[in-house]
Design a protein around this motif. Sequence first.
Motif, mmCIF file in Angstrom:
data_model
loop_
_atom_site.group_PDB
_atom_site.id
_atom_site.type_symbol
_atom_site.label_atom_id
_atom_site.label_comp_id
_atom_site.label_asym_id
_atom_site.label_seq_id
_atom_site.Cartn_x
_atom_site.Cartn_y
_atom_site.Cartn_z
ATOM 1 N N THR A 213 -16.833 -0.777 -35.438
ATOM 2 C CA THR A 213 -18.024 -1.587 -35.182
ATOM 3 C C THR A 213 -17.637 -3.039 -34.945
ATOM 4 O OG1 THR A 213 -18.408 -2.106 -37.518
ATOM 5 C CG2 THR A 213 -19.426 -0.096 -36.659
ATOM 6 N N VAL A 214 -18.455 -3.707 -34.112
ATOM 7 C CA VAL A 214 -18.293 -5.128 -33.820
ATOM 8 C C VAL A 214 -19.675 -5.758 -33.937
ATOM 9 C CG1 VAL A 214 -17.540 -6.849 -32.153
ATOM 10 C CG2 VAL A 214 -16.427 -4.601 -32.202
ATOM 11 N N ARG A 215 -19.765 -6.816 -34.745
ATOM 12 C CA ARG A 215 -21.061 -7.454 -34.969
ATOM 13 C C ARG A 215 -20.894 -8.965 -34.913
ATOM 14 N NH1 ARG A 215 -26.028 -6.238 -37.406
ATOM 15 N NH2 ARG A 215 -26.986 -7.952 -38.587
ATOM 16 N N ALA A 216 -21.789 -9.624 -34.177
ATOM 17 C CA ALA A 216 -21.771 -11.083 -34.083
ATOM 18 C C ALA A 216 -23.104 -11.532 -33.506
ATOM 19 C CB ALA A 216 -20.624 -11.562 -33.186
ATOM 20 N N ARG B 287 -19.445 0.690 -31.833
ATOM 21 C CA ARG B 287 -20.787 0.112 -31.829
ATOM 22 C C ARG B 287 -20.694 -1.411 -31.752
ATOM 23 N NH1 ARG B 287 -25.520 2.066 -32.988
ATOM 24 N NH2 ARG B 287 -24.677 3.931 -33.998
ATOM 25 N N PHE B 288 -21.440 -1.985 -30.807
ATOM 26 C CA PHE B 288 -21.557 -3.433 -30.670
ATOM 27 C C PHE B 288 -22.977 -3.821 -31.065
ATOM 28 C CE2 PHE B 288 -18.204 -2.177 -27.797
ATOM 29 C CZ PHE B 288 -17.264 -3.184 -27.888
ATOM 30 N N THR B 289 -23.110 -4.782 -31.975
ATOM 31 C CA THR B 289 -24.424 -5.158 -32.480
ATOM 32 C C THR B 289 -24.584 -6.673 -32.493
ATOM 33 O OG1 THR B 289 -24.467 -3.213 -33.920
ATOM 34 C CG2 THR B 289 -26.025 -4.965 -34.423
ATOM 35 N N CYS B 290 -25.732 -7.148 -31.988
ATOM 36 C CA CYS B 290 -26.092 -8.560 -32.101
ATOM 37 C C CYS B 290 -26.682 -8.801 -33.488
ATOM 38 C CB CYS B 290 -27.116 -8.948 -31.044
ATOM 39 S SG CYS B 290 -26.501 -8.950 -29.350
ATOM 40 N N ALA B 291 -26.175 -9.788 -34.169
ATOM 41 C CA ALA B 291 -26.658 -10.082 -35.518
ATOM 42 C C ALA B 291 -27.986 -10.826 -35.511
ATOM 43 C CB ALA B 291 -25.614 -10.907 -36.269
ATOM 44 N N ASP B 292 -28.361 -11.418 -34.366
ATOM 45 C CA ASP B 292 -29.560 -12.254 -34.326
ATOM 46 C C ASP B 292 -30.608 -11.771 -33.319
ATOM 47 O OD1 ASP B 292 -27.923 -12.812 -32.184
ATOM 48 O OD2 ASP B 292 -28.165 -14.994 -32.294
ATOM 49 N N THR B 293 -30.409 -10.593 -32.719
ATOM 50 C CA THR B 293 -31.404 -9.997 -31.823
ATOM 51 C C THR B 293 -31.385 -8.493 -32.061
ATOM 52 O OG1 THR B 293 -30.034 -9.405 -29.908
ATOM 53 C CG2 THR B 293 -30.702 -11.707 -30.090
ATOM 54 N N LEU C 126 -21.034 -12.708 -29.343
ATOM 55 C CA LEU C 126 -20.686 -11.381 -28.840
ATOM 56 C C LEU C 126 -20.429 -11.430 -27.338
ATOM 57 C CD1 LEU C 126 -20.298 -8.523 -29.956
ATOM 58 C CD2 LEU C 126 -22.701 -8.055 -29.400
ATOM 59 N N LEU C 127 -21.230 -12.219 -26.615
ATOM 60 C CA LEU C 127 -21.000 -12.377 -25.182
ATOM 61 C C LEU C 127 -19.625 -12.988 -24.914
ATOM 62 C CD1 LEU C 127 -22.106 -12.291 -22.241
ATOM 63 C CD2 LEU C 127 -22.924 -14.626 -22.624
ATOM 64 N N LEU C 128 -19.296 -14.064 -25.626
ATOM 65 C CA LEU C 128 -17.996 -14.705 -25.431
ATOM 66 C C LEU C 128 -16.856 -13.783 -25.856
ATOM 67 C CD1 LEU C 128 -18.808 -18.337 -26.640
ATOM 68 C CD2 LEU C 128 -18.721 -17.464 -24.292
ATOM 69 N N LEU C 129 -17.100 -12.962 -26.856
ATOM 70 C CA LEU C 129 -16.080 -12.020 -27.315
ATOM 71 C C LEU C 129 -15.772 -10.981 -26.242
ATOM 72 C CD1 LEU C 129 -14.356 -10.862 -29.703
ATOM 73 C CD2 LEU C 129 -16.362 -9.456 -30.249
#
Length: 257
Positions: free
Chosen positions: A216-219, A183-189, A224-227
């Motif tokens: 899971t990956v959250r940023a 799971r990839f999650t944006c922390a601010d959207t 997250l885009l740069l990651l």
Amino acid sequence: MNTAEPLDHRAAVAAESARFASLVKDADLTVSVPSCPGWTLVDLVRHTGGAQRMFTALLRGRVQERPTSRDVDLRLPEREDGYADWLAAGAAEAAEAFASTDLDAPMWVWGADGHARFWVRRMLFETLVHRVDAERALGLRSEIDRALARDGVDEFLVNLPYAAFFAPKVAELRGAGSVQHIRFTCADTDGDWLVQLRPDGFGLVADQDGTAADATVRAAAADLLLLVYGRLDRSSESVRTSGDAELLQRWFVNSAF
């Protein structure tokens, strides 16, 4: 769920291209680009401007099958101090192609969305990520609009399963003997994506239906885009990961393009 409002990719391409051209103006094009090993800034500029011109040619030709050649007349400037104007001219040509093209028209693409709009969106993130590369080469701080970053993560994850023909390692993204999920999650959207890795391939899960993730990956969206593009390491303090470390290692080793 991903419910963000549609973005004006055409306007965003113009804005990102203008930012990139302003960076190049009067810059030392011999400096190295840390995020693109072996490249100097002039290599980065040629690559980005060349990609823009190739995408523009595809749009103008309304190509319906995979081209046999990627050769495009780049019309490179004779002097290095002409590269800012060269980038701007290429962006202007792209804008003309966008304006004269039905972006809903079916055409050949390498990714998931078989319409002309695919190439506008692809051009946007090709330009944006390399604009960040240029800023890093010049020791400048980068800013990325949150909505654009979120859209860029979506564009990357949606199209990655189709990238193996030019990024062979993508073919290694398989479930380890079973179905696995990241799971990839944006922390601010509201950006949230669940990738399913199966023994025969991988892709996004449209209806998550409470599916548990193995990792899971959250940023924040920009991080997250740069990651996902390999411009930020997952050990960064701005990134939070959990779950199956081997699965995450397999993903990041094989997902670059």
